[in-house]
Design a protein around this motif. Sequence first.
Motif, PDB file in Angstrom:
ATOM      1  N   LYS A  67       0.822  -1.220   0.000  1.00 20.22           N
ATOM      2  CA  LYS A  67       0.000   0.000   0.000  1.00 20.22           C
ATOM      3  C   LYS A  67       0.855   1.270   0.000  1.00 20.22           C
ATOM      4  N   MET A  68       2.040   1.186   0.598  1.00 22.27           N
ATOM      5  CA  MET A  68       2.943   2.348   0.602  1.00 22.27           C
ATOM      6  C   MET A  68       3.567   2.554  -0.777  1.00 22.27           C
ATOM      7  N   ASP A  70       2.393   1.274  -3.885  1.00 24.47           N
ATOM      8  CA  ASP A  70       1.444   1.328  -5.004  1.00 24.47           C
ATOM      9  C   ASP A  70       0.943   2.756  -5.231  1.00 24.47           C
ATOM     10  N   GLU A  73      -2.703   3.434  -4.443  1.00 25.18           N
ATOM     11  CA  GLU A  73      -3.045   3.515  -3.022  1.00 25.18           C
ATOM     12  C   GLU A  73      -2.422   4.736  -2.341  1.00 25.18           C
ATOM     13  N   ASN A  74      -1.275   5.156  -2.850  1.00 20.00           N
ATOM     14  CA  ASN A  74      -0.509   6.212  -2.203  1.00 20.00           C
ATOM     15  C   ASN A  74       0.054   7.154  -3.279  1.00 20.00           C
ATOM     16  N   PRO A  75      -0.362   8.404  -3.305  1.00 20.42           N
ATOM     17  CA  PRO A  75       0.142   9.332  -4.317  1.00 20.42           C
ATOM     18  C   PRO A  75       1.661   9.552  -4.233  1.00 20.42           C
ATOM     19  N   ASN A  76       2.261   9.215  -3.094  1.00 22.24           N
ATOM     20  CA  ASN A  76       3.712   9.324  -2.939  1.00 22.24           C
ATOM     21  C   ASN A  76       4.410   7.992  -3.185  1.00 22.24           C
ATOM     22  N   GLY A  77       3.665   7.008  -3.677  1.00 17.84           N
ATOM     23  CA  GLY A  77       4.238   5.697  -3.955  1.00 17.84           C
ATOM     24  C   GLY A  77       5.222   5.752  -5.112  1.00 17.84           C
TER      25      GLY A  77
END
Length: 117
Positions: A67-68, A70, A73-77
């Motif tokens: 999730k971190m 992707d 899932e995460n705009p900062n991924g």
Amino acid sequence: MEQIIEYQAHITLPENFVLIQKDEYKALKGLGFKGNCVSVEDFRKKHTCLSRPMFNELILLNPKFKKMLDIKENPNGCVAYPKGGSSGKYYILESKLLTFIEENFPEIFTYVGKNEV
């Protein structure tokens, strides 16, 4: 009694060399990967000693990190996972995944000794 000898020297650097501070060099070196989008294979071979199955297990598909990482899932991924499941192509933002691995190294590799790397 302390004796001091002063010596002065002139060193000529070739024109294709430049002298910079170590901190500046490290910062410039870090920019080398900034913005590079690479495949899983390119990233894995260049930056890890992991087999593809272990890379997937420890990092890409690890529920703790997915999730971190992707970008859906995460705009900062830093990983674009395949649309149709795990059989498609992954896209990795090289600089961000390198930073992620450095910051989470102990947690990523906690049980490597139990599995084959």
